[in-house]
Design a protein around this motif. Sequence first.
Motif, PDB file in Angstrom:
ATOM      1  N   GLY A 175       0.807  -1.210   0.000  1.00 52.77           N
ATOM      2  CA  GLY A 175       0.000   0.000   0.000  1.00 52.77           C
ATOM      3  C   GLY A 175       0.846   1.268   0.000  1.00 52.77           C
ATOM      4  O   GLY A 175       0.540   2.237  -0.716  1.00 52.77           O
ATOM      5  N   LEU A 176       1.922   1.274   0.776  1.00 44.59           N
ATOM      6  CA  LEU A 176       2.810   2.437   0.805  1.00 44.59           C
ATOM      7  C   LEU A 176       3.489   2.649  -0.542  1.00 44.59           C
ATOM      8  O   LEU A 176       3.632   3.786  -1.009  1.00 44.59           O
ATOM      9  N   TRP A 177       3.916   1.563  -1.176  1.00 43.12           N
ATOM     10  CA  TRP A 177       4.541   1.674  -2.501  1.00 43.12           C
ATOM     11  C   TRP A 177       3.576   2.307  -3.503  1.00 43.12           C
ATOM     12  O   TRP A 177       3.953   3.191  -4.285  1.00 43.12           O
ATOM     13  N   LEU A 178       2.317   1.883  -3.463  1.00 42.69           N
ATOM     14  CA  LEU A 178       1.322   2.444  -4.375  1.00 42.69           C
ATOM     15  C   LEU A 178       1.081   3.928  -4.083  1.00 42.69           C
ATOM     16  O   LEU A 178       1.060   4.758  -5.006  1.00 42.69           O
ATOM     17  N   ARG A 179       0.902   4.262  -2.829  1.00 41.29           N
ATOM     18  CA  ARG A 179       0.510   5.629  -2.489  1.00 41.29           C
ATOM     19  C   ARG A 179       1.650   6.628  -2.637  1.00 41.29           C
ATOM     20  O   ARG A 179       1.417   7.781  -3.004  1.00 41.29           O
ATOM     21  N   ARG A 180       2.877   6.201  -2.369  1.00 38.24           N
ATOM     22  CA  ARG A 180       4.005   7.117  -2.523  1.00 38.24           C
ATOM     23  C   ARG A 180       4.227   7.490  -3.991  1.00 38.24           C
ATOM     24  O   ARG A 180       4.673   8.597  -4.290  1.00 38.24           O
ATOM     25  N   SER A 181       3.930   6.579  -4.900  1.00 41.53           N
ATOM     26  CA  SER A 181       4.151   6.840  -6.322  1.00 41.53           C
ATOM     27  C   SER A 181       2.940   7.478  -7.007  1.00 41.53           C
ATOM     28  O   SER A 181       2.992   7.796  -8.190  1.00 41.53           O
ATOM     29  N   LEU A 182       1.864   7.688  -6.250  1.00 35.27           N
ATOM     30  CA  LEU A 182       0.650   8.261  -6.825  1.00 35.27           C
ATOM     31  C   LEU A 182       0.699   9.786  -6.725  1.00 35.27           C
ATOM     32  O   LEU A 182       1.018  10.331  -5.675  1.00 35.27           O
ATOM     33  N   PRO A 183       0.406  10.512  -7.815  1.00 32.13           N
ATOM     34  CA  PRO A 183       0.358  11.974  -7.720  1.00 32.13           C
ATOM     35  C   PRO A 183      -0.857  12.432  -6.932  1.00 32.13           C
ATOM     36  O   PRO A 183      -1.775  11.655  -6.663  1.00 32.13           O
ATOM     37  N   GLU A 184      -0.851  13.702  -6.545  1.00 28.13           N
ATOM     38  CA  GLU A 184      -2.025  14.273  -5.892  1.00 28.13           C
ATOM     39  C   GLU A 184      -3.201  14.250  -6.858  1.00 28.13           C
ATOM     40  O   GLU A 184      -3.031  14.228  -8.073  1.00 28.13           O
ATOM     41  N   THR A 185      -4.430  14.207  -6.330  1.00 27.46           N
ATOM     42  CA  THR A 185      -5.597  14.087  -7.197  1.00 27.46           C
ATOM     43  C   THR A 185      -5.739  15.324  -8.090  1.00 27.46           C
ATOM     44  O   THR A 185      -5.380  16.441  -7.695  1.00 27.46           O
ATOM     45  N   PRO A 186      -6.279  15.160  -9.305  1.00 28.26           N
ATOM     46  CA  PRO A 186      -6.475  16.305 -10.202  1.00 28.26           C
ATOM     47  C   PRO A 186      -7.343  17.394  -9.572  1.00 28.26           C
ATOM     48  O   PRO A 186      -7.074  18.586  -9.755  1.00 28.26           O
ATOM     49  N   ALA A 187      -8.383  16.997  -8.830  1.00 27.88           N
ATOM     50  CA  ALA A 187      -9.265  17.988  -8.215  1.00 27.88           C
ATOM     51  C   ALA A 187      -8.508  18.855  -7.216  1.00 27.88           C
ATOM     52  O   ALA A 187      -8.666  20.081  -7.201  1.00 27.88           O
ATOM     53  N   PHE A 188      -7.663  18.242  -6.388  1.00 29.19           N
ATOM     54  CA  PHE A 188      -6.922  19.031  -5.403  1.00 29.19           C
ATOM     55  C   PHE A 188      -5.857  19.895  -6.087  1.00 29.19           C
ATOM     56  O   PHE A 188      -5.636  21.038  -5.677  1.00 29.19           O
ATOM     57  N   ARG A 189      -5.207  19.361  -7.141  1.00 31.58           N
ATOM     58  CA  ARG A 189      -4.202  20.154  -7.861  1.00 31.58           C
ATOM     59  C   ARG A 189      -4.832  21.390  -8.495  1.00 31.58           C
ATOM     60  O   ARG A 189      -4.259  22.481  -8.449  1.00 31.58           O
ATOM     61  N   GLU A 190      -6.002  21.225  -9.084  1.00 38.08           N
ATOM     62  CA  GLU A 190      -6.707  22.359  -9.679  1.00 38.08           C
ATOM     63  C   GLU A 190      -7.102  23.378  -8.610  1.00 38.08           C
ATOM     64  O   GLU A 190      -7.001  24.587  -8.818  1.00 38.08           O
ATOM     65  N   MET A 191      -7.554  22.872  -7.478  1.00 36.98           N
ATOM     66  CA  MET A 191      -7.961  23.755  -6.383  1.00 36.98           C
ATOM     67  C   MET A 191      -6.764  24.547  -5.855  1.00 36.98           C
ATOM     68  O   MET A 191      -6.862  25.742  -5.570  1.00 36.98           O
ATOM     69  N   LYS A 192      -5.620  23.868  -5.740  1.00 34.07           N
ATOM     70  CA  LYS A 192      -4.405  24.529  -5.271  1.00 34.07           C
ATOM     71  C   LYS A 192      -3.918  25.562  -6.278  1.00 34.07           C
ATOM     72  O   LYS A 192      -3.502  26.676  -5.905  1.00 34.07           O
ATOM     73  N   LYS A 193      -3.981  25.226  -7.545  1.00 31.60           N
ATOM     74  CA  LYS A 193      -3.563  26.155  -8.612  1.00 31.60           C
ATOM     75  C   LYS A 193      -4.417  27.409  -8.612  1.00 31.60           C
ATOM     76  O   LYS A 193      -3.928  28.521  -8.850  1.00 31.60           O
ATOM     77  N   ALA A 194      -5.709  27.227  -8.339  1.00 29.73           N
ATOM     78  CA  ALA A 194      -6.628  28.371  -8.309  1.00 29.73           C
ATOM     79  C   ALA A 194      -6.593  29.105  -6.975  1.00 29.73           C
ATOM     80  O   ALA A 194      -7.348  30.067  -6.781  1.00 29.73           O
ATOM     81  N   GLU A 195      -5.729  28.664  -6.065  1.00 29.47           N
ATOM     82  CA  GLU A 195      -5.621  29.244  -4.726  1.00 29.47           C
ATOM     83  C   GLU A 195      -6.992  29.276  -4.047  1.00 29.47           C
ATOM     84  O   GLU A 195      -7.404  30.270  -3.446  1.00 29.47           O
ATOM     85  N   ASN A 196      -7.678  28.144  -4.164  1.00 34.86           N
ATOM     86  CA  ASN A 196      -9.040  28.030  -3.653  1.00 34.86           C
ATOM     87  C   ASN A 196      -9.117  27.044  -2.483  1.00 34.86           C
ATOM     88  O   ASN A 196     -10.145  26.419  -2.255  1.00 34.86           O
ATOM     89  N   ILE A 197      -8.008  26.874  -1.755  1.00 30.72           N
ATOM     90  CA  ILE A 197      -7.970  25.957  -0.620  1.00 30.72           C
ATOM     91  C   ILE A 197      -8.503  26.650   0.625  1.00 30.72           C
ATOM     92  O   ILE A 197      -8.066  27.745   0.975  1.00 30.72           O
ATOM     93  N   SER A 198      -9.448  26.006   1.279  1.00 31.07           N
ATOM     94  CA  SER A 198     -10.036  26.578   2.488  1.00 31.07           C
ATOM     95  C   SER A 198      -9.077  26.457   3.668  1.00 31.07           C
ATOM     96  O   SER A 198      -8.418  25.439   3.844  1.00 31.07           O
TER      97      SER A 198
END
Length: 453
Positions: A216-239
């Motif tokens: 599980g750690l091997w899978l999760r460490r190699s997984l990028p952040e979710t597209p929804a969160f990346r878009e939210m971060k790019k738009a500076e829309n994090i609560s």
Amino acid sequence: MTERTTAVADSPAGANSGRSRADSRKASRAAFVGTLLEYYDFSLYASAASVVFASVFFSGSSPFLGTLQAVGTFAVGFLVRPVGGVILGSLGDRIGRKRVLIFTLLMMGVATLLVGLLPGYAQIGWAAPALLVLLRILQGIGASGEYGGATLVAVEFAPERKRGLLGSLPGMGAALGGVMGTLSLLLMSSLVSKEAFLSWGWRIPFLFSVVILAYGLWLRRSLPETPAFREMKKAENISKTPIFDVVRQQPRALLTVMVMTIGQTGIGYFYIVFMGTFGTNQLGFGGTEVLVGLIVAQLTNAVLIPLFGSLSDRVGRQPVIVFGFLYSAVFAWVGISLLSGVGTPPLLFWAVMALGNGVGVAAIFGPMGAYVTELFHTQHAYSGLGLGRETGNALGAAIVPVIAVALAFDDTTIWLSVLICVISLLGFAATVLSRTRSSSVSIPDGDSVPVSV
């Protein structure tokens, strides 16, 4: 109470940018493995608390008190889950899903591993049960952020047309993890003598969790952040205060998730927790017959969860979940009434377990991952799931089996049927009255945030 939209966009929830098939498949596996570990631990700990922990960690108490204390440590894990859900959910909305899910997996896995290494009462006295309680608290905290985060990752990486199917995989992992935990302890108890099992044999399944943890750690460490969160971060829309935001802006969604979860977990734990003791005490079955019933119930559940999840991609989430709750309400009268007491054929007991937990709970749990994710806005989705689901989980898991035990000693099964019927109809009502984001009314400028009125 209704919810309307007024300011700040929620487009990340539907963002398609940044998704790839490879990432979607990896996210699905990572979500599946995490909940598999969570419920492997749950089932393993529940079984060990009943047959091992009283003599290993509470040997200074009477047999009755030792068993009560051992089972009590199991309940502690549920009591801390709402608190853990709030803390980890808030972090997941502020620093990202990936980081929190790596933390939850580590906390659950390491705590489970340490239970397998923990000396007993004979070696370190009352420090043994004290440390056992501490490890159970850590397991509960880790588990509190696992299902919500795993579901978010699976759904936020999933193509629109497969959200129901891929969002159901954490539920499938939960069912299979339960089977694995039960079977692993049963296997060890059959391979070694009773003395060897109580001395060291029970520890092997706990130590085996390190294999699931590593993968599980091997899978999760190699997984990028979710597209929804990346878009939210790019738009500076994090609560900065996602918990307060979800309580203020989407109380209806919170209440919906909590009541739906009470229904789903209440029905599920009725079959996989209460029906075990009912089979032994009221129906006169031995341990093997009861264990087969539990395994059949969970395996049927695991097979049908993704099928119902996939069905929800075709006909909609709400109709499938509504069917699950209504089916459970009807089956409460049909199925439970067939279990008339001593002399009931084991095959009939197994069929009731499969049709109750397998069909009813699977129809609810399969689409529920995608559905509850779609209830919340992305800025506070993890917090909403953490608070709403884990509160409902604690209430459903704690209240329903306890009430069922009290009702089981009546001469009739009618009151057990009434209990499940009421729980099912509560879940049905919450589902019918709920609304996903897509049903919100947006103002023309496209900037939207839900506000309760």
